[in-house]
Write a protein that holds these residues in place. Structure first.
Motif, PDB file in Angstrom:
ATOM      1  N   PRO A   1      88.799  65.665 -21.830  1.00 45.42           N
ATOM      2  CA  PRO A   1      89.416  65.154 -23.101  1.00 45.42           C
ATOM      3  C   PRO A   1      88.748  65.421 -23.985  1.00 45.42           C
ATOM      4  CG  PRO A   1      88.724  63.271 -21.841  1.00 45.42           C
ATOM      5  CD  PRO A   1      88.234  64.538 -20.958  1.00 45.42           C
ATOM      6  N   SER A   2      87.323  65.634 -24.198  1.00 49.93           N
ATOM      7  CA  SER A   2      86.576  65.850 -25.316  1.00 49.93           C
ATOM      8  C   SER A   2      86.650  67.095 -26.182  1.00 49.93           C
ATOM      9  CB  SER A   2      85.272  65.333 -24.917  1.00 49.93           C
ATOM     10  OG  SER A   2      84.576  66.294 -24.107  1.00 49.93           O
ATOM     11  N   ASP A   3      87.188  68.064 -25.311  1.00 51.12           N
ATOM     12  CA  ASP A   3      87.299  69.272 -25.900  1.00 51.12           C
ATOM     13  C   ASP A   3      88.427  69.630 -26.442  1.00 51.12           C
ATOM     14  OD1 ASP A   3      87.520  72.227 -26.405  1.00 51.12           O
ATOM     15  OD2 ASP A   3      86.329  72.616 -24.942  1.00 51.12           O
ATOM     16  N   ARG A   4      88.632  69.241 -27.830  1.00 52.67           N
ATOM     17  CA  ARG A   4      89.921  69.338 -28.901  1.00 52.67           C
ATOM     18  C   ARG A   4      90.117  70.472 -29.142  1.00 52.67           C
ATOM     19  NH1 ARG A   4      90.013  63.188 -31.423  1.00 52.67           N
ATOM     20  NH2 ARG A   4      89.376  62.067 -29.489  1.00 52.67           N
ATOM     21  N   VAL A   5      89.539  71.691 -28.896  1.00 51.88           N
ATOM     22  CA  VAL A   5      89.888  72.946 -29.453  1.00 51.88           C
ATOM     23  C   VAL A   5      90.422  74.090 -28.520  1.00 51.88           C
ATOM     24  CG1 VAL A   5      89.019  74.954 -30.649  1.00 51.88           C
ATOM     25  CG2 VAL A   5      88.381  72.762 -31.560  1.00 51.88           C
ATOM     26  N   ASP A   6      89.873  73.988 -27.369  1.00 48.67           N
ATOM     27  CA  ASP A   6      89.963  75.091 -26.276  1.00 48.67           C
ATOM     28  C   ASP A   6      91.047  74.668 -25.540  1.00 48.67           C
ATOM     29  OD1 ASP A   6      89.419  77.408 -25.189  1.00 48.67           O
ATOM     30  OD2 ASP A   6      87.432  77.246 -24.613  1.00 48.67           O
ATOM     31  N   ARG A   7      92.152  74.638 -25.981  1.00 45.40           N
ATOM     32  CA  ARG A   7      93.383  74.043 -25.235  1.00 45.40           C
ATOM     33  C   ARG A   7      94.438  74.786 -25.191  1.00 45.40           C
ATOM     34  NH1 ARG A   7      93.927  67.669 -25.869  1.00 45.40           N
ATOM     35  NH2 ARG A   7      91.864  66.960 -25.395  1.00 45.40           N
ATOM     36  N   GLY A   8      94.409  76.208 -25.847  1.00 46.72           N
ATOM     37  CA  GLY A   8      95.473  77.177 -25.847  1.00 46.72           C
ATOM     38  C   GLY A   8      95.760  77.556 -24.788  1.00 46.72           C
TER      39      GLY A   8
ATOM     40  N   GLY B   1      92.028  78.043 -29.703  1.00 51.38           N
ATOM     41  CA  GLY B   1      92.830  76.771 -29.709  1.00 51.38           C
ATOM     42  C   GLY B   1      94.293  77.041 -29.733  1.00 51.38           C
ATOM     43  N   GLN B   2      94.676  77.827 -30.028  1.00 50.53           N
ATOM     44  CA  GLN B   2      96.240  78.548 -29.754  1.00 50.53           C
ATOM     45  C   GLN B   2      96.247  79.887 -29.640  1.00 50.53           C
ATOM     46  OE1 GLN B   2      98.093  76.832 -33.144  1.00 50.53           O
ATOM     47  NE2 GLN B   2      97.367  78.429 -34.708  1.00 50.53           N
ATOM     48  N   LEU B   3      97.406  80.412 -28.823  1.00 48.26           N
ATOM     49  CA  LEU B   3      97.650  81.936 -28.732  1.00 48.26           C
ATOM     50  C   LEU B   3      99.015  82.363 -29.231  1.00 48.26           C
ATOM     51  CD1 LEU B   3      96.169  80.604 -25.961  1.00 48.26           C
ATOM     52  CD2 LEU B   3      95.898  82.967 -25.160  1.00 48.26           C
ATOM     53  N   GLU B   4      99.043  82.851 -30.467  1.00 51.09           N
ATOM     54  CA  GLU B   4     100.395  82.864 -31.281  1.00 51.09           C
ATOM     55  C   GLU B   4     101.158  84.148 -30.986  1.00 51.09           C
ATOM     56  OE1 GLU B   4     100.163  81.036 -35.132  1.00 51.09           O
ATOM     57  OE2 GLU B   4      98.472  82.463 -35.260  1.00 51.09           O
ATOM     58  N   VAL B   5     102.482  84.047 -30.801  1.00 53.82           N
ATOM     59  CA  VAL B   5     103.309  85.179 -30.778  1.00 53.82           C
ATOM     60  C   VAL B   5     103.114  86.228 -29.695  1.00 53.82           C
ATOM     61  CG1 VAL B   5     104.516  87.047 -32.434  1.00 53.82           C
ATOM     62  CG2 VAL B   5     103.125  84.869 -33.404  1.00 53.82           C
ATOM     63  N   PHE B   6     103.537  85.627 -28.679  1.00 49.14           N
ATOM     64  CA  PHE B   6     103.062  86.487 -27.366  1.00 49.14           C
ATOM     65  C   PHE B   6     104.097  87.904 -27.237  1.00 49.14           C
ATOM     66  CE2 PHE B   6     101.965  82.357 -25.800  1.00 49.14           C
ATOM     67  CZ  PHE B   6     100.594  82.645 -25.326  1.00 49.14           C
ATOM     68  N   GLN B   7     103.873  88.817 -26.435  1.00 51.95           N
ATOM     69  CA  GLN B   7     104.748  89.870 -26.094  1.00 51.95           C
ATOM     70  C   GLN B   7     104.088  90.321 -24.833  1.00 51.95           C
ATOM     71  OE1 GLN B   7     104.756  93.653 -28.127  1.00 51.95           O
ATOM     72  NE2 GLN B   7     106.843  94.092 -27.351  1.00 51.95           N
ATOM     73  N   THR B   8     105.094  90.440 -23.705  1.00 47.58           N
ATOM     74  CA  THR B   8     104.382  91.224 -22.653  1.00 47.58           C
ATOM     75  C   THR B   8     105.216  92.555 -22.536  1.00 47.58           C
ATOM     76  OG1 THR B   8     106.438  90.412 -21.306  1.00 47.58           O
ATOM     77  CG2 THR B   8     104.486  89.231 -21.119  1.00 47.58           C
ATOM     78  N   HIS B   9     104.316  93.891 -22.411  1.00 42.36           N
ATOM     79  CA  HIS B   9     104.883  95.059 -22.482  1.00 42.36           C
ATOM     80  C   HIS B   9     103.808  95.922 -21.524  1.00 42.36           C
ATOM     81  CE1 HIS B   9     107.278  97.692 -24.478  1.00 42.36           C
ATOM     82  NE2 HIS B   9     106.580  98.519 -24.553  1.00 42.36           N
TER      83      HIS B   9
ATOM     84  N   CYS C   1      95.318  85.120 -32.756  1.00 39.70           N
ATOM     85  CA  CYS C   1      94.638  84.138 -32.751  1.00 39.70           C
ATOM     86  C   CYS C   1      93.613  84.334 -34.089  1.00 39.70           C
ATOM     87  CB  CYS C   1      93.734  83.540 -31.828  1.00 39.70           C
ATOM     88  SG  CYS C   1      92.914  81.893 -31.963  1.00 39.70           S
ATOM     89  N   LEU C   2      93.710  83.523 -35.112  1.00 45.34           N
ATOM     90  CA  LEU C   2      92.424  83.683 -35.924  1.00 45.34           C
ATOM     91  C   LEU C   2      91.232  82.975 -35.785  1.00 45.34           C
ATOM     92  CD1 LEU C   2      94.845  82.870 -39.002  1.00 45.34           C
ATOM     93  CD2 LEU C   2      94.216  85.022 -38.529  1.00 45.34           C
ATOM     94  N   ALA C   3      90.152  83.395 -36.474  1.00 45.43           N
ATOM     95  CA  ALA C   3      88.973  82.964 -36.217  1.00 45.43           C
ATOM     96  C   ALA C   3      88.771  81.417 -36.261  1.00 45.43           C
ATOM     97  CB  ALA C   3      87.902  83.647 -37.009  1.00 45.43           C
ATOM     98  N   GLY C   4      89.469  80.850 -37.011  1.00 48.33           N
ATOM     99  CA  GLY C   4      89.505  79.593 -37.561  1.00 48.33           C
ATOM    100  C   GLY C   4      90.121  78.714 -36.306  1.00 48.33           C
ATOM    101  N   ASP C   5      90.842  79.327 -35.492  1.00 51.74           N
ATOM    102  CA  ASP C   5      91.393  78.641 -34.446  1.00 51.74           C
ATOM    103  C   ASP C   5      90.954  78.914 -33.163  1.00 51.74           C
ATOM    104  OD1 ASP C   5      93.419  77.334 -35.903  1.00 51.74           O
ATOM    105  OD2 ASP C   5      94.760  79.188 -35.785  1.00 51.74           O
ATOM    106  N   ALA C   6      89.876  79.558 -32.921  1.00 53.34           N
ATOM    107  CA  ALA C   6      89.213  79.986 -31.719  1.00 53.34           C
ATOM    108  C   ALA C   6      88.197  78.820 -31.459  1.00 53.34           C
ATOM    109  CB  ALA C   6      88.600  81.215 -32.013  1.00 53.34           C
ATOM    110  N   SER C   7      87.548  79.013 -30.202  1.00 52.72           N
ATOM    111  CA  SER C   7      86.331  77.902 -29.834  1.00 52.72           C
ATOM    112  C   SER C   7      85.107  78.411 -30.415  1.00 52.72           C
ATOM    113  CB  SER C   7      86.423  77.888 -28.330  1.00 52.72           C
ATOM    114  OG  SER C   7      85.923  79.179 -28.016  1.00 52.72           O
ATOM    115  N   ASP C   8      84.129  77.590 -30.391  1.00 53.36           N
ATOM    116  CA  ASP C   8      82.878  77.708 -30.621  1.00 53.36           C
ATOM    117  C   ASP C   8      82.135  79.165 -30.156  1.00 53.36           C
ATOM    118  OD1 ASP C   8      82.916  75.858 -32.576  1.00 53.36           O
ATOM    119  OD2 ASP C   8      81.820  74.477 -31.233  1.00 53.36           O
TER     120      ASP C   8
END
Length: 297
Positions: free
Chosen positions: A179-186, A213-221, A233-240
């Protein structure tokens, strides 16, 4: 290229009706001045093309609903599929502000017979449950800046068993239940439907701890005989750990064993242009080639 001089244009999705390609896109007026404000004023526009190069704008597809509603702040990214009875279903993200001013996202849909006129169904049909998928909470319990549950990517089951939806979502805990890892949850959120109208929320198709931290706008192909998963995912939403690589973020591509995974998200490669975001593959009907489209962020 598609560009509106009077508006910001960003996330988009595509569908081929057999005669024309349809581009659905988020846009907001530049009169807002602040580009960050566009997210809270987004509508879903529509353009058509015969060649994926020259686009003609047509009547908008969707706008936000009157309050109170799950989409009374903005209408965000989605996807379009065709029901066996011929109707088109557009799944989209509805955004609203809760009593704390936090952005809460959930998923609804609209139906059309011609891809031009859309009728919204009562919604939402899916929301974060707080059991498997994280819900927003105020500080100090809160883990993220919004309730991330959006960007529905819908496709038919490969074996004919209904429909699947991939969802930008976050786990209720970090890697290994920490529960302490509040970023790497995507995670790759998942839901299933027999008829496109009623949906069952299921366990995610990936685990937290892949670096995002989040994986946006998926597409499978399928590309050159290989199944892949696109996400963003933008750098600001990634883990350390991912930030330490010096990445600028952007469009990521992961190998997959099938449209439903497993996906090698931890081994995903970034497409080498940090200005591109929300990449999408589409097969050219005339040439059979797979084309890649994205917007410049």
């Amino acid at each position: 290229m598609f560009k509106l001089p009077e508006a910001w244009v960003w996330d988009f999705w595509l569908v081929d009706d057999g005669e024309q390609y349809h581009l659905f896109f988020l846009y907001a007026s530049r009169a807002l001045r602040d580009p960050h404000a566009r997210h809270y004023r987004a509508s879903i526009g529509h353009a058509v093309s015969h060649d994926l190069v020259k686009w003609e704008r047509v009547t908008d597809a969707l706008v936000r609903s009157d309050a109170p509603a799950f989409d009374d702040l903005a209408t965000w990214t989605g996807s379009v599929v065709r029901h066996p009875d011929g109707r088109w279903f557009m799944f989209y993200t509805g955004a609203r502000l809760n009593e704390h001013g936090a952005n809460v996202q959930s998923i609804g849909y609209a139906v059309s017979t011609d891809l031009y006129v859309w009728d919204k169904a009562p919604g939402p049909v899916l929301s974060a449950d707080g059991v498997v998928y994280e819900k927003w909470a105020p500080a100090p319990e809160g883990n993220w800046h919004d309730e991330a549950f959006r960007d529905p990517w819908v496709f038919a089951d490969p074996d004919g068993d209904g429909w699947h939806m991939l969802i930008t979502a976050r786990s209720v805990a970090g890697p290994d239940g920490d529960p302490s890892d509040r970023v790497d949850r995507g995670v790759v959120g998942h839901a299933w439907s027999a008829d496109l109208e009623t949906w069952e929320l299921r366990e995610p198709l990936s685990e937290p701890g892949t670096g995002f931290g989040q994986l946006e706008v998926f597409q499978t192909h399928g590309v050159d005989g290989r199944q892949v998963l696109l996400f963003n995912c933008l750098a600001g939403d990634a883990s350390d750990r991912v930030k330490a690589t010096g990445t600028e973020g952007g469009v990521w591509i992961a190998s997959a064993e099938s449209p439903l995974g497993p996906y090698d998200i931890a081994g995903a490669q970034r497409i080498d242009d940090p200005e591109l975001y929300v990449g999408k593959f589409i097969d050219d009907r005339e040439t059979g080639e797979t084309k890649f489209l994205a917007f410049r962020n």
